[in-house]
Write a protein that holds these residues in place. Structure first.
Motif, PDB file in Angstrom:
ATOM      1  N   LYS A 515       0.852  -1.191   0.000  1.00  0.00           N
ATOM      2  CA  LYS A 515       0.000   0.000   0.000  1.00  0.00           C
ATOM      3  C   LYS A 515       0.881   1.231   0.000  1.00  0.00           C
ATOM      4  CE  LYS A 515      -4.071   2.079   2.146  1.00  0.00           C
ATOM      5  NZ  LYS A 515      -5.088   1.973   3.215  1.00  0.00           N
ATOM      6  N   ILE A 516       0.450   2.267  -0.720  1.00  0.00           N
ATOM      7  CA  ILE A 516       1.239   3.491  -0.859  1.00  0.00           C
ATOM      8  C   ILE A 516       0.595   4.613  -0.066  1.00  0.00           C
ATOM      9  CG2 ILE A 516       2.104   5.201  -2.495  1.00  0.00           C
ATOM     10  CD1 ILE A 516       2.251   3.026  -4.588  1.00  0.00           C
ATOM     11  N   TYR A 517       1.419   5.374   0.655  1.00  0.00           N
ATOM     12  CA  TYR A 517       0.963   6.484   1.492  1.00  0.00           C
ATOM     13  C   TYR A 517       1.730   7.742   1.119  1.00  0.00           C
ATOM     14  CZ  TYR A 517      -0.452   2.537   4.467  1.00  0.00           C
ATOM     15  OH  TYR A 517      -0.984   1.370   4.946  1.00  0.00           O
ATOM     16  N   GLU A 518       1.194   8.874   1.543  1.00  0.00           N
ATOM     17  CA  GLU A 518       1.944  10.119   1.464  1.00  0.00           C
ATOM     18  C   GLU A 518       3.063  10.090   2.494  1.00  0.00           C
ATOM     19  OE1 GLU A 518       1.605  12.589  -0.684  1.00  0.00           O
ATOM     20  OE2 GLU A 518      -0.027  11.520  -1.718  1.00  0.00           O
ATOM     21  N   SER A 519       4.239  10.540   2.096  1.00  0.00           N
ATOM     22  CA  SER A 519       5.386  10.472   2.996  1.00  0.00           C
ATOM     23  C   SER A 519       5.327  11.581   4.040  1.00  0.00           C
ATOM     24  CB  SER A 519       6.688  10.601   2.202  1.00  0.00           C
ATOM     25  OG  SER A 519       7.803  10.655   3.061  1.00  0.00           O
ATOM     26  N   PRO A 520       5.596  11.266   5.315  1.00  0.00           N
ATOM     27  CA  PRO A 520       5.709  12.323   6.321  1.00  0.00           C
ATOM     28  C   PRO A 520       6.917  13.208   6.032  1.00  0.00           C
ATOM     29  CG  PRO A 520       6.394  10.210   7.235  1.00  0.00           C
ATOM     30  CD  PRO A 520       5.797   9.921   5.888  1.00  0.00           C
ATOM     31  N   LYS A 521       6.857  14.456   6.469  1.00  0.00           N
ATOM     32  CA  LYS A 521       7.909  15.413   6.155  1.00  0.00           C
ATOM     33  C   LYS A 521       9.272  14.999   6.703  1.00  0.00           C
ATOM     34  CE  LYS A 521       4.880  19.479   5.769  1.00  0.00           C
ATOM     35  NZ  LYS A 521       4.599  20.836   6.264  1.00  0.00           N
TER      36      LYS A 521
END
Length: 779
Positions: A515-521
């Motif tokens: 699963k792909i997520y937005e990367s944390p900063k």
């Protein structure tokens, strides 16, 4: 210190070129073309010191000289150039206020603001007055000073600087192709207040060959530190010159004061040797001999002999001599037609000697020696080799006879990697391993006959295919091994033994989940992918019902009956940055084996350590002290992003506790601060072997070559025994041209209880003086 010698060399070249050019007509008349220079020779690999020319942008034509002055007068054979005398060629430049030249005798004299620059090597020279003869190429120059660009050879741990070498001399002369500078000094620090200087009444330079100085004094600031009755320095690009090396001194609480002197012998272009003698006031003399050679292209060798003639140390009221010898030899040769030969020999008289006198912590605790020699050839998918080996394991330093020696004299192997023999939807590959040789094993409990023959043949078939999202690979092998000796009721006999087994391996890889997520900063990426990878491995071995009779020589003899399923699960996190680069930053892997043959065909004996192939493949720690149906849960956690660490934990459900754990982590901040920590705890069988619990910590500020203050601390602490086994602290201060380092070192384990103090002074672009070894630096 090649740089200062190049300065002096180039200094006198100024007289050769510009003054000989005074025979040209006055600058207001067209100057005749200079004779064409000889074409540069092609680079010669056999002469690395050959100098090559280059074309300088904006320089005069290679065939011309630019000459100028305010006025020029001719008086018979004597020519007078006055005011802003300037001469320049493609690679040199010369300026002076006044120049007189005699056409008949070749004598030249120049005064005032004499400046010389060599564009080839960056040398610049200044003097007040010079006399020179262009025919004999000899002369004298007065109140000389100058700079020369250094040759920077960047290597890890070597302090470097872009500062030029600077020198001064009261007067200098050139004769017989050599240059001599009187009452001068050299440094590569910034003047007028350099950190270091080498002063002497006489510097004797033979260009491109060597520099010699007599009665030289090395100063730090204005304090004289060392006196050189004779100092020799090669000026070749690849210097190999016989001579004494810088002496070293030190102090140890066990060895006493330490004094050392070494001599390097450049026997020829292909061979050299180094002899080092060191004296420990409390223990005796130490000898170290190194010999290297390149017999021919593709064939070279090196040997090292380290020996101590120990007077002994008081142990429990008795003088114990801990001296000995260690001999190491390495060699390799390309025999042609694909044949390769290699030899590595490591012979140690006793582990007591290594533990007492090795100056490296990792060498001191290494209780093994390995020697091997072989010839090998690869072709197609096949390999053939003949090897002889000797492996020695010392149990402890207190009982020299308590050791295990395994020899193979010799063993021949014929191998083939996988070769596809069947194509189609179910491809098949064939491979095999085979070996034959003579072996023996010696240890306190038993000694095998001198030559035990062992013949091993292992053909194998492998297939792999996909169905849907599943991948499966399977292999089937047959192994026949004949031993010339075996155990019978725990005693070595000459009775032969035939081991016959069938082996099946099946690896099933189910589909992965992702699963792909937005990367944390804080990860600095664009996307994060989480991947779950399950895996099932099945291993079956049958036919080994006499494991206890097999003499163990190597890993081939650890195979036992097995019926094992291993389940593993890996969680991986990948980060994709804005440039599209993908890297794994975090992973968690967990595995456990289920044993349907708890005793491994009788190979596992209750109440003792047992090592079989399946346990060794799963975990690096022994966990079999009796039959069992499942292994510990083996896990590994890794993270790498700014902070890097790895944590391995084995939880044993049978014991109901963590059986062993290891942790290693480090972080580097602003390329200046470094912190690392490691922890290892083993608690498998506390009733058989005492638990082990150790911590390693390292902290560093800066590094060995950074300007300013730098420091590092490294320590190994035994939590179980509450003992600092090894600790070292290093502090250094570097200027723009040199550095000084001091080290405190402490040993406290086994028979070693020693405290040492070390000191080193480093000159940029040259090297170090002192008793700190680069390979032992903390950072």
């Amino acid at each position: 210190m090649a740089g200062w010698a190049w300065i002096l060399l180039s200094a006198c070249l100024l007289a050769v070129f510009p003054l000989s050019a005074q025979v040209l007509p006055p600058p207001q008349l067209p100057a005749p073309a200079a004779p064409p220079p000889a074409p540069p020779a092609a680079p010669n690999a056999a002469n690395p010191d050959q100098r090559l020319g280059y074309l300088r942008p904006g320089a005069p034509n290679p065939l011309d000289y630019d000459i100028g002055s305010d006025t020029q007068e001719v008086d018979g054979d004597l020519r007078h150039l006055r005011g802003h005398v300037h001469m320049e060629s493609i690679d040199k430049r010369f300026d002076a206020d006044l120049v007189d030249y005699n056409d008949d005798t070749g004598d030249v004299e120049a005064w005032g603001n004499i400046r010389y620059e060599n564009f080839l090597d960056g040398t610049k020279l200044f003097c007040d007055h010079l006399t020179y003869n262009v025919n004999t190429e000899s002369g004298i120059f007065y109140n000389v000073k100058g700079t020369s660009e250094p040759t920077i050879i960047a290597r890890p741990g070597l302090l470097t600087t872009n500062n030029p070498f600077y020198f001064e001399g009261t007067w200098g002369e050139r004769r017989d192709g050599k240059y001599i500078i009187h009452d001068g000094f050299v440094t590569d620090c910034k003047v007028p207040k350099p950190w270091w200087r080498l002063t002497s009444t006489k510097f004797d330079i033979d260009p491109n060959n060597r520099a010699i100085t007599h009665r030289a004094v090395f100063h730090v600031k204005r304090v004289p530190i060392f006196y050189f009755p004779l100092y020799y320095k090669s000026l070749k690009k690849l210097p190999r010159q016989s001579g004494f090396l810088t002496p070293n001194v030190g102090h140890s609480s066990t060895f006493g004061e330490m004094f050392g002197l070494a001599y390097y012998w450049a026997i020829s272009r292909s061979y050299d040797a180094l002899a080092r003698i060191q004296y420990f006031t409390s223990r005796g003399p130490v000898e170290n001999i190194e010999f290297r050679g390149k017999v021919r292209p593709g064939t070279d060798f090196s040997l090292n002999l380290f020996a101590v003639q120990d007077r002994g140390i008081l142990v429990n009221g008795v003088i114990q001599k801990q001296g000995g010898e260690e001999f190491a030899f390495d060699g390799h040769s390309d025999l042609g037609d694909g044949w390769l030969a290699r030899v590595h020999l490591d012979e140690l008289s006793s582990f007591l000697f290594r533990e007492a006198f090795s100056q490296s912590f990792h060498e001191t605790i290494f209780s093994e020696t390995h020697s091997v020699g072989y010839v090998m050839k690869h072709w197609s998918s096949f390999t053939f080799d003949v090897a002889a080996t000797r492996d020695e394991e010392f149990e402890n330093a207190f009982s020299p006879e308590n050791r295990i020696i395994i020899k193979k004299l010799p063993v021949a192997e014929f191998l083939s990697r996988d070769r596809q023999i069947l194509d189609g939807p179910v491809p098949v590959w064939f491979s095999f391993n085979s070996s034959a040789g003579f072996l023996d094993r010696t240890q306190p409990e038993f000694i095998t006959p001198r030559f035990v023959d062992r013949l091993d043949v292992n053909p194998e078939l492998t297939t792999a295919f996909h169905f849907g999202d599943f991948s499966l690979s399977a292999s089937f092998g047959v192994r026949e091994t004949e031993y010339g000796s075996s155990f019978l009721n725990g005693v070595i006999t000459d009775q032969s033994l035939l081991r016959s087994d069938r082996e099946v391996r099946v690896d099933l890889i189910p589909p992965s989940f992702e699963k792909i997520y937005e990367s944390p900063k804080w990860l600095g990426g664009v996307k994060v992918k989480h991947v779950i990878e399950p895996r099932v491995e099945y291993h079956f071995v049958d036919g080994i019902d006499d494991f206890s009779r097999i003499v163990r020589f190597d890993e081939n003899d650890l195979m036992s009956d097995s019926d094992t399923v291993t389940l593993s699960l890996a969680n991986r996190f990948f980060v994709k940055d804005k440039d599209g680069n993908v890297s794994e930053v975090f992973s968690v892997e967990v595995a456990q084996s289920r044993y349907f043959n708890p005793s491994f065909g009788g190979a596992v004996i209750p109440g003792q350590y047992n090592v079989v192939q399946d346990s060794e493949e799963l975990d690096g720690y022994t966990f079999l002290n009796g039959p069992r149906r499942y292994s510990p849960i083996v896990s590994a956690l890794r993270f790498q992003h700014i902070v890097g660490f790895e944590w391995r934990v084995d939880y044993d459900p049978l014991l109901g506790r963590v059986s062993n754990t290891t942790f290693n982590g480090n972080v580097r901040l602003a390329n200046k601060y470094f912190f690392g920590i490691g922890h290892s705890e083993i608690n498998n069988f506390p009733d058989v072997v005492p638990p082990s619990n150790q911590i390693n910590v390292i902290f560093a500020v800066g590094n060995r070559t950074r300007k300013g203050w730098n420091a590092a601390v490294n320590a190994f602490y035994d939590v179980h025994y509450h003992v600092l086994e090894f600790g070292t602290t290093e502090i250094s201060y570097n200027t723009d041209c040199c550095g000084i380092s001091a080290e405190y070192r402490r040993y406290n384990f086994g028979i070693r209880d020693d405290t040492q103090y070390r000191l080193s002074f480093t000159i940029a672009n040259i090297g170090s003086f002192g008793n700190m070894r680069k390979q032992e630096n903390i950072y």
